[in-house]
Design an enzyme around this catalytic site. Sequence first.
Site, PDB file in Angstrom:
ATOM      1  CG  ASP A   1      -0.803 -17.033   8.744  1.00  0.00           C
ATOM      2  OD1 ASP A   1       0.281 -17.124   9.358  1.00  0.00           O
ATOM      3  OD2 ASP A   1      -1.912 -17.057   9.308  1.00  0.00           O
TER       4      ASP A   1
ATOM      5  CE1 TYR B   1       8.886   4.922   3.120  1.00  0.00           C
ATOM      6  CE2 TYR B   1       7.339   6.764   3.073  1.00  0.00           C
ATOM      7  CZ  TYR B   1       7.805   5.606   3.654  1.00  0.00           C
ATOM      8  OH  TYR B   1       7.190   5.110   4.786  1.00  0.00           O
TER       9      TYR B   1
ATOM     10  NE  ARG C   1       3.993   6.557   1.635  1.00  0.00           N
ATOM     11  CZ  ARG C   1       4.255   5.337   2.064  1.00  0.00           C
ATOM     12  NH1 ARG C   1       4.758   4.442   1.224  1.00  0.00           N
ATOM     13  NH2 ARG C   1       4.007   4.990   3.296  1.00  0.00           N
TER      14      ARG C   1
ATOM     15  CG  HIS D   1      10.823  -2.423   4.652  1.00  0.00           C
ATOM     16  ND1 HIS D   1       9.453  -2.332   4.565  1.00  0.00           N
ATOM     17  CD2 HIS D   1      11.090  -3.589   5.283  1.00  0.00           C
ATOM     18  CE1 HIS D   1       8.920  -3.400   5.140  1.00  0.00           C
ATOM     19  NE2 HIS D   1       9.891  -4.177   5.576  1.00  0.00           N
ATOM     20  CG  LEU D   2      11.570   2.153  -0.969  1.00  0.00           C
ATOM     21  CD1 LEU D   2      10.242   2.839  -1.238  1.00  0.00           C
ATOM     22  CD2 LEU D   2      12.510   2.327  -2.145  1.00  0.00           C
ATOM     23  CB  SER D   3      12.397   4.154   5.096  1.00  0.00           C
ATOM     24  OG  SER D   3      11.411   3.287   5.629  1.00  0.00           O
TER      25      SER D   3
ATOM     26  CG  ASN E   1       8.038  -2.201   0.582  1.00  0.00           C
ATOM     27  OD1 ASN E   1       7.476  -2.268   1.678  1.00  0.00           O
ATOM     28  ND2 ASN E   1       8.660  -1.107   0.174  1.00  0.00           N
TER      29      ASN E   1
ATOM     30  CB  ALA F   1       1.497   0.441   6.836  1.00  0.00           C
TER      31      ALA F   1
ATOM     32  NE  ARG G   1      10.233   5.888   8.618  1.00  0.00           N
ATOM     33  CZ  ARG G   1       9.246   5.776   7.731  1.00  0.00           C
ATOM     34  NH1 ARG G   1       9.249   4.776   6.857  1.00  0.00           N
ATOM     35  NH2 ARG G   1       8.271   6.666   7.714  1.00  0.00           N
TER      36      ARG G   1
ATOM     37  CD  GLU H   1      10.012  -7.573   6.119  1.00  0.00           C
ATOM     38  OE1 GLU H   1      10.238  -8.673   6.689  1.00  0.00           O
ATOM     39  OE2 GLU H   1       9.697  -6.545   6.728  1.00  0.00           O
TER      40      GLU H   1
ATOM     41  N   PRO I   1       0.786  -1.227   0.000  1.00  0.00           N
ATOM     42  CG  PRO I   1      -0.120  -1.098   2.131  1.00  0.00           C
ATOM     43  CD  PRO I   1       0.533  -2.057   1.180  1.00  0.00           C
ATOM     44  CG  ASN I   2      -0.206   4.300   1.354  1.00  0.00           C
ATOM     45  OD1 ASN I   2      -1.175   4.877   0.865  1.00  0.00           O
ATOM     46  ND2 ASN I   2      -0.260   3.690   2.519  1.00  0.00           N
TER      47      ASN I   2
ATOM     48  NE  ARG J   1       6.815   4.571   9.854  1.00  0.00           N
ATOM     49  CZ  ARG J   1       5.753   4.680   9.064  1.00  0.00           C
ATOM     50  NH1 ARG J   1       5.411   3.671   8.281  1.00  0.00           N
ATOM     51  NH2 ARG J   1       5.028   5.775   9.043  1.00  0.00           N
TER      52      ARG J   1
ATOM     53  CG  HIS K   1       4.986  -1.980  10.585  1.00  0.00           C
ATOM     54  ND1 HIS K   1       6.339  -2.257  10.612  1.00  0.00           N
ATOM     55  CD2 HIS K   1       4.817  -1.018   9.630  1.00  0.00           C
ATOM     56  CE1 HIS K   1       6.961  -1.465   9.736  1.00  0.00           C
ATOM     57  NE2 HIS K   1       6.061  -0.710   9.126  1.00  0.00           N
TER      58      HIS K   1
HETATM   59  C1  DQA Z   1       8.024   0.981   3.913  1.00  0.00           C
HETATM   60  C2  DQA Z   1       8.091   1.213   5.430  1.00  0.00           C
HETATM   61  C3  DQA Z   1       6.721   1.075   6.055  1.00  0.00           C
HETATM   62  O1  DQA Z   1       6.797   1.318   7.450  1.00  0.00           O
HETATM   63  C4  DQA Z   1       5.758   2.063   5.450  1.00  0.00           C
HETATM   64  O2  DQA Z   1       4.476   1.894   5.984  1.00  0.00           O
HETATM   65  C5  DQA Z   1       5.724   2.004   3.973  1.00  0.00           C
HETATM   66  C6  DQA Z   1       6.993   1.861   3.242  1.00  0.00           C
HETATM   67  C7  DQA Z   1       9.382   1.238   3.222  1.00  0.00           C
HETATM   68  O3  DQA Z   1       9.532   0.816   2.088  1.00  0.00           O
HETATM   69  O4  DQA Z   1      10.257   1.888   3.795  1.00  0.00           O
HETATM   70  O5  DQA Z   1       4.684   2.126   3.353  1.00  0.00           O
HETATM   71  O6  DQA Z   1       7.673  -0.390   3.701  1.00  0.00           O
END
Ligand code: DQA
Length: 150
Positions: free
Chosen positions: A93, A29, A24, A106-108, A80, A83, A113, A104, A16-17, A117, A86
């Site tokens: 599952d 990011y 964003r 993550h960009l950040s 990725n 959110a 953080r 897995e 998501p997002n 997170r 978390h």
């Molecule tokens: C994220 C980190 C998550 O905490 C956040 O909700 C995201 C992006 C990352 O790529 O850093 O949507 O997965």
Amino acid sequence: MDTPLRSKNILVLHGPNLNLLGEREPEVYGTMTLAALNALLRRRARTLGATLKIFQSNGEGQLIDLIHKHRHWAQGLIFNPGAYTHYSYALRDAVAASQIPTVETHLSDIKKREPFRRRSVITPVCLKMICGLGAGSYLKALELLAHRRT
Ligand code: DQA
């Protein structure tokens, strides 16, 4: 040296997002759009001889369906979960049930953080978690999966 032993089918799932990458929270990011990130991954996949399928979804159920659908096709998953990372036991599952070797990403750097997170419920069912390298997190995951002996 870059060529893997056998070409791999690798599924890339952006949660998501992540469709809003580039606009964003660029201070967190970066400014690269999702389309640019995907183009980078496709270029790298070509040099690694890997076949990619890439999807983005804002829906937990849709991500689960994509994992189920590709469980016999994919030899690797770059995931990725945004959110959902978390708190989504349903996605955890799905990864476990699919038995797809998963990295897995993550960009950040989620470890540095907000407290909520810092915990991932997905990591325990993954080969590895890579975070904090921007697009580099995905590239590292791709290299790891493409070179992995199965
Ligand atoms: C994220 C980190 C998550 O905490 C956040 O909700 C995201 C992006 C990352 O790529 O850093 O949507 O997965």
